[in-house]
Design a protein around this motif. Structure first.
Motif, PDB file in Angstrom:
ATOM      1  N   ALA A  98       0.836  -1.208   0.000  1.00 16.90           N
ATOM      2  CA  ALA A  98       0.000   0.000   0.000  1.00 16.90           C
ATOM      3  C   ALA A  98       0.864   1.250   0.000  1.00 16.90           C
ATOM      4  CB  ALA A  98      -0.930  -0.018   1.212  1.00 16.90           C
ATOM      5  N   ALA A  99       1.942   1.242   0.781  1.00 19.51           N
ATOM      6  CA  ALA A  99       2.835   2.394   0.834  1.00 19.51           C
ATOM      7  C   ALA A  99       3.485   2.661  -0.526  1.00 19.51           C
ATOM      8  CB  ALA A  99       3.904   2.178   1.900  1.00 19.51           C
ATOM      9  N   LEU A 100       3.763   1.609  -1.282  1.00 18.24           N
ATOM     10  CA  LEU A 100       4.368   1.782  -2.606  1.00 18.24           C
ATOM     11  C   LEU A 100       3.468   2.578  -3.538  1.00 18.24           C
ATOM     12  CD1 LEU A 100       6.138  -1.604  -3.369  1.00 18.24           C
ATOM     13  CD2 LEU A 100       7.062   0.659  -3.879  1.00 18.24           C
ATOM     14  N   SER A 101       2.169   2.414  -3.398  1.00 10.67           N
ATOM     15  CA  SER A 101       1.254   3.135  -4.277  1.00 10.67           C
ATOM     16  C   SER A 101       1.283   4.638  -4.031  1.00 10.67           C
ATOM     17  CB  SER A 101      -0.176   2.612  -4.096  1.00 10.67           C
ATOM     18  OG  SER A 101      -0.675   2.941  -2.810  1.00 10.67           O
ATOM     19  N   GLY A 107      13.660   7.016  -5.051  1.00  9.80           N
ATOM     20  CA  GLY A 107      14.387   6.565  -3.870  1.00  9.80           C
ATOM     21  C   GLY A 107      13.473   5.893  -2.867  1.00  9.80           C
ATOM     22  N   VAL A 108      12.296   6.470  -2.670  1.00  8.79           N
ATOM     23  CA  VAL A 108      11.321   5.867  -1.767  1.00  8.79           C
ATOM     24  C   VAL A 108      10.822   4.548  -2.351  1.00  8.79           C
ATOM     25  CG1 VAL A 108       9.082   6.172  -0.653  1.00  8.79           C
ATOM     26  CG2 VAL A 108      10.662   8.098  -0.818  1.00  8.79           C
ATOM     27  N   VAL A 109      10.617   4.511  -3.667  1.00  5.90           N
ATOM     28  CA  VAL A 109      10.208   3.266  -4.319  1.00  5.90           C
ATOM     29  C   VAL A 109      11.235   2.171  -4.048  1.00  5.90           C
ATOM     30  CG1 VAL A 109       9.880   2.125  -6.553  1.00  5.90           C
ATOM     31  CG2 VAL A 109       8.811   4.341  -6.108  1.00  5.90           C
ATOM     32  N   GLN A 163       1.187  -4.755 -16.866  1.00  7.30           N
ATOM     33  CA  GLN A 163       1.098  -4.012 -18.123  1.00  7.30           C
ATOM     34  C   GLN A 163      -0.313  -3.475 -18.349  1.00  7.30           C
ATOM     35  OE1 GLN A 163       3.051  -5.858 -21.493  1.00  7.30           O
ATOM     36  NE2 GLN A 163       1.523  -5.061 -22.928  1.00  7.30           N
ATOM     37  N   VAL A 164      -1.327  -4.303 -18.095  1.00  6.30           N
ATOM     38  CA  VAL A 164      -2.710  -3.891 -18.332  1.00  6.30           C
ATOM     39  C   VAL A 164      -3.133  -2.799 -17.356  1.00  6.30           C
ATOM     40  CG1 VAL A 164      -5.111  -4.658 -18.250  1.00  6.30           C
ATOM     41  CG2 VAL A 164      -3.384  -6.081 -19.358  1.00  6.30           C
ATOM     42  N   VAL A 165      -2.876  -2.995 -16.070  1.00  5.59           N
ATOM     43  CA  VAL A 165      -3.309  -2.025 -15.056  1.00  5.59           C
ATOM     44  C   VAL A 165      -2.557  -0.709 -15.205  1.00  5.59           C
ATOM     45  CG1 VAL A 165      -3.402  -1.539 -12.572  1.00  5.59           C
ATOM     46  CG2 VAL A 165      -4.030  -3.810 -13.429  1.00  5.59           C
ATOM     47  N   ALA A 166      -1.255  -0.774 -15.452  1.00  2.00           N
ATOM     48  CA  ALA A 166      -0.469   0.451 -15.567  1.00  2.00           C
ATOM     49  C   ALA A 166      -0.932   1.306 -16.743  1.00  2.00           C
ATOM     50  CB  ALA A 166       1.009   0.109 -15.709  1.00  2.00           C
ATOM     51  N   HIS A 167      -1.261   0.688 -17.857  1.00  2.00           N
ATOM     52  CA  HIS A 167      -1.706   1.450 -19.020  1.00  2.00           C
ATOM     53  C   HIS A 167      -3.136   1.960 -18.849  1.00  2.00           C
ATOM     54  CE1 HIS A 167       1.823  -0.310 -21.094  1.00  2.00           C
ATOM     55  NE2 HIS A 167       1.740   0.789 -21.822  1.00  2.00           N
ATOM     56  N   ALA A 168      -3.961   1.239 -18.091  1.00  2.00           N
ATOM     57  CA  ALA A 168      -5.349   1.657 -17.915  1.00  2.00           C
ATOM     58  C   ALA A 168      -5.519   2.668 -16.783  1.00  2.00           C
ATOM     59  CB  ALA A 168      -6.227   0.434 -17.647  1.00  2.00           C
ATOM     60  N   LEU A 169      -4.796   2.464 -15.667  1.00  2.00           N
ATOM     61  CA  LEU A 169      -5.018   3.281 -14.469  1.00  2.00           C
ATOM     62  C   LEU A 169      -3.784   4.009 -13.960  1.00  2.00           C
ATOM     63  CD1 LEU A 169      -7.178   0.666 -12.474  1.00  2.00           C
ATOM     64  CD2 LEU A 169      -8.010   2.611 -13.835  1.00  2.00           C
ATOM     65  N   GLY A 170      -2.610   3.593 -14.406  1.00  2.00           N
ATOM     66  CA  GLY A 170      -1.378   4.174 -13.891  1.00  2.00           C
ATOM     67  C   GLY A 170      -0.634   3.166 -13.018  1.00  2.00           C
ATOM     68  N   TRP A 171       0.693   3.349 -12.902  1.00  2.00           N
ATOM     69  CA  TRP A 171       1.515   2.348 -12.210  1.00  2.00           C
ATOM     70  C   TRP A 171       1.190   2.246 -10.732  1.00  2.00           C
ATOM     71  CZ3 TRP A 171       4.671   3.576  -8.114  1.00  2.00           C
ATOM     72  CH2 TRP A 171       5.030   4.912  -7.943  1.00  2.00           C
ATOM     73  N   TRP A 173      -1.611   2.112  -9.286  1.00  2.00           N
ATOM     74  CA  TRP A 173      -2.721   1.200  -9.059  1.00  2.00           C
ATOM     75  C   TRP A 173      -2.288  -0.265  -9.116  1.00  2.00           C
ATOM     76  CZ3 TRP A 173      -7.354   2.063  -7.091  1.00  2.00           C
ATOM     77  CH2 TRP A 173      -7.829   3.374  -7.069  1.00  2.00           C
ATOM     78  N   VAL A 174      -1.139  -0.532  -9.732  1.00  2.00           N
ATOM     79  CA  VAL A 174      -0.619  -1.899  -9.725  1.00  2.00           C
ATOM     80  C   VAL A 174      -0.394  -2.354  -8.283  1.00  2.00           C
ATOM     81  CG1 VAL A 174       1.316  -3.372 -10.411  1.00  2.00           C
ATOM     82  CG2 VAL A 174       0.440  -1.642 -11.995  1.00  2.00           C
ATOM     83  N   PHE A 175       0.124  -1.453  -7.465  1.00  2.00           N
ATOM     84  CA  PHE A 175       0.333  -1.755  -6.050  1.00  2.00           C
ATOM     85  C   PHE A 175      -0.927  -1.472  -5.234  1.00  2.00           C
ATOM     86  CE2 PHE A 175       4.498  -0.457  -7.778  1.00  2.00           C
ATOM     87  CZ  PHE A 175       5.182  -1.640  -7.592  1.00  2.00           C
ATOM     88  N   GLY A 176      -1.670  -0.448  -5.629  1.00  2.00           N
ATOM     89  CA  GLY A 176      -2.882  -0.089  -4.893  1.00  2.00           C
ATOM     90  C   GLY A 176      -3.929  -1.184  -4.900  1.00  2.00           C
ATOM     91  N   LEU A 177      -4.033  -1.925  -5.999  1.00  2.00           N
ATOM     92  CA  LEU A 177      -4.984  -3.034  -6.073  1.00  2.00           C
ATOM     93  C   LEU A 177      -4.449  -4.288  -5.378  1.00  2.00           C
ATOM     94  CD1 LEU A 177      -6.225  -2.679  -9.771  1.00  2.00           C
ATOM     95  CD2 LEU A 177      -7.426  -2.003  -7.686  1.00  2.00           C
TER      96      LEU A 177
END
Length: 402
Positions: A98-101, A107-109, A163-171, A173-177
């Protein structure tokens, strides 16, 4: 941990197996997907955060922490129990994800990916050890095959998901979901899993870590660990080299390359069947068979590299061979390690990871696609020879092994 918790009155043979195995397979898929999503996310993150080292932040630091965690959490679970490591590890992974999102900079990533990788490593070896202890004996080989299948499928599904989530919602959200999915997994593990009995007296944690060195020095395990290094090395190297070849030689775009990768999924169905094969023919024979099949498919690809359909067919058969090797080797290691199976499987995961870390360097070798595949096939045949050598004198299975 109380003595009562260390020796619970649980009849493992009468406990349900379907629900624990289902939650472990789901967790295995979600956790291992995090290892592979760096491949499609790195260029997207570089553009969004104006960072040229996004691949290092997303991939390298995660991989280093992930490999280190194998030798930390395996002995911890040998000391305190499998469930006692799996549940808090999954809950903490949800928080880190969750924090990654919300990470504001590369650097934080990098820091959060290191934490995520370390926490993610609390699952794999410990879950496999749990299967070997808490599931009824008739379910154990099938359970190892099912979890190993999820590990392999994650290598492809993780890339597609990112690839699908990043292109549809942004990177982000890959971690947020993924974060709430991990939280639900932690709840599921807490509710469904039992606390299997530890099958030897409690010992100091330092003693558990000293056992790791002793396990690595045992020839019957050390040779298997050496063979393990070749498995994901060949898997990652083949796919890392195949993608650019498909684009340059055959003119495929990114979507079409992804379809070729997905063609390997049918071969992964052999992994759950490997449990039945191990029960019928033994873990050593199935491991050697898988190595030989994978090596033969790479030789086939090397000879027929001018044909797109031959490459697709060869890669599918290659994946089937690897899908047989992984669960068979897990069973072999667990059977030889006895009560120290958590640490032994942790060392196995570290060996697999070392190979996976070397695999991405393969495209830089000046030997061409066919030359590389011949080298990888030779390494797999070496792996088969090491397994055979390690098994002189019989399987030597110990009690309570999966």
């Amino acid at each position: 941990m109380s003595a009562k918790l260390r020796t619970p009155l649980i009849d493992v043979e009468s406990t349900p197996a379907a629900a624990p195995l289902a939650i472990l397979v789901i967790c295995a898929l979600l956790v291992l997907m995090q290892l592979y999503l760096a491949i499609p996310l790195s260029p997207i993150l570089s553009e969004d955060l104006a960072a040229g080292d996004a691949a290092v932040a997303l991939g390298t630091v995660y991989s280093l922490a992930y490999g280190l965690g194998f030798v930390i959490f395996g002995p911890l679970s040998d000391r305190f129990g499998r469930k006692a490591v799996l549940v808090p590890g999954m809950a903490a992974l949800a928080v880190a994800t969750a924090a990654l999102s919300l990470a504001p900079s590369v650097g934080v990533v990098a820091g959060l990916r290191a934490a995520q990788g370390l926490l993610a490593s609390s699952f794999a070896a410990v879950a496999l050890a749990y299967v070997g202890e808490a599931l009824p004996r008739r379910w154990r080989s099938t359970g190892v095959g099912a979890v190993a299948t999820a590990f392999l499928v994650a290598g492809i599904v993780g890339q597609v998901y990112a690839q699908v989530v990043a292109h549809a919602l942004g990177w982000r959200w890959v971690f947020g979901l993924a974060a709430p999915a991990f939280a639900l997994c932690a709840i599921g593990l807490h509710v469904v899993l039992i606390q299997p009995p530890l099958d030897r007296p409690p010992a100091r944690l330092a003693q558990r870590y000293r056992e790791l060195a002793a396990l690595a020095r045992q020839p019957r395990l050390g040779l298997v660990y050496a063979a393990s290094c070749t498995v994901l090395l060949s898997f990652v190297a083949m796919y890392a080299t195949l993608g650019p070849l498909l684009q340059t030689r055959f003119g495929l775009d990114h979507g079409e390359v992804l379809l070729v990768r997905l063609a390997g999924l049918p071969g992964m169905v052999l992994s759950p069947l490997a449990g039945w094969l191990v029960g019928r023919f033994g873990a050593t024979r199935v491991s050697v068979m898988g190595f030989v099949v994978a090596a033969a498919s790479l030789f086939f690809e090397a000879v027929t590299a001018a044909s797109l359909w031959s490459l697709v067919l060869g890669s599918a058969v290659f994946v089937a061979g690897i899908a047989a090797v992984v669960p068979a080797m897990i069973t072999l290691i667990a059977s030889r390690a006895g009560p120290a199976r958590g640490g032994a499987l942790g060392l196995s995961g570290l060996a697999l990871f070392i190979g996976a870390s070397v695999g991405p360097l393969a495209p830089d070798l000046p030997i061409g696609f066919s030359g590389l595949l011949v080298c990888l096939a030779s390494l797999l045949l070496l792996g088969a020879a090491l397994i055979t050598l390690s098994s002189r004198g019989g399987e030597g299975s110990m009690p309570c092994a999966p």
